[in-house]
Design a protein around this motif. Sequence first.
Motif, PDB file in Angstrom:
ATOM      1  N   LYS A  16      -5.771   0.870  13.350  1.00 53.82           N
ATOM      2  CA  LYS A  16      -6.145   0.543  11.977  1.00 53.82           C
ATOM      3  C   LYS A  16      -6.646   1.807  11.273  1.00 53.82           C
ATOM      4  CE  LYS A  16      -7.230  -4.358  12.681  1.00 53.82           C
ATOM      5  NZ  LYS A  16      -6.172  -4.866  11.759  1.00 53.82           N
ATOM      6  N   CYS A  75      -8.956   3.535   7.966  1.00 52.31           N
ATOM      7  CA  CYS A  75     -10.018   3.419   6.965  1.00 52.31           C
ATOM      8  C   CYS A  75     -10.008   4.674   6.090  1.00 52.31           C
ATOM      9  CB  CYS A  75     -11.382   3.263   7.646  1.00 52.31           C
ATOM     10  SG  CYS A  75     -12.785   3.326   6.510  1.00 52.31           S
ATOM     11  N   PHE A 102     -11.348  -1.181   7.450  1.00 52.91           N
ATOM     12  CA  PHE A 102     -10.113  -0.808   8.143  1.00 52.91           C
ATOM     13  C   PHE A 102      -8.986  -1.780   7.787  1.00 52.91           C
ATOM     14  CE2 PHE A 102     -13.196   1.524  10.556  1.00 52.91           C
ATOM     15  CZ  PHE A 102     -12.526   2.633  11.029  1.00 52.91           C
ATOM     16  N   ASP A 104      -4.442  -2.529   8.349  1.00 55.88           N
ATOM     17  CA  ASP A 104      -3.299  -2.291   9.226  1.00 55.88           C
ATOM     18  C   ASP A 104      -2.449  -1.121   8.753  1.00 55.88           C
ATOM     19  OD1 ASP A 104      -3.934  -4.375  10.953  1.00 55.88           O
ATOM     20  OD2 ASP A 104      -2.833  -5.848   9.745  1.00 55.88           O
TER      21      ASP A 104
END
Length: 223
Positions: free
Chosen positions: A115, A117, A168, A170
């Motif tokens: 993931k 961020c 976060f 995908d």
Amino acid sequence: MNEIELEFTTNILKPWDDLNQLLSERLVLEPKISELTRLSKDLAKNIHHHTDYFIKKNGGNDTDVKKERKAIHIASHENKIIGDVADTSKHFDLRDTNRIALIQLSSSFEYKTDKFCFMRNLSKINYQNTADTFCFLKTSYEAIHYLLSHFNMNITFERSVTENGDEFFDEAWLYHDSNKSISVKSSKIEFLEKNNEGHYIHVNPKEVRFAVYNKHEETNNLP
């Protein structure tokens, strides 16, 4: 606050705050040409030429300015770097090609368990003939602090680099805002991961889903 301090606050400190805030926005940016590269270059020129303003405001001439600037660049490596950026932005073809210092933008994401961020966008100083790279915000911040002390200005300026601190997702995604970057043909992205000591290190994820959304899309269409 006297006139010199007001000039410094208006033309240097506030633009530094504005750039810091803009770099924390989730924007896709053309690495070499955008509103944020322009703001970085303008700030570098304002920092570099404050010596001119101060010396001439106190009755000095061009010779005095050159002497003072040389002394500042010897004492403060950060001001020398900012001077290189300013002169490159104004002239580009410098006689000493080792001084050519270009501004380039990139977007940084924290990577964790597949993931992503968004952390912030980065304004970097890249020397054309060497591998030397510096963070523009941090370098300009240190240059500013040196000048505040050197010219005995009664100004307190304590800041930190702003990070987005978003959640976060995908995919690594950004907005496009034509007011900040008229045309985006490419973008530079960096991925960082925390190691066991809690320090960020650059990584290359095996797979990256990257997306760019129009700034004015409805939020329910975003991840």
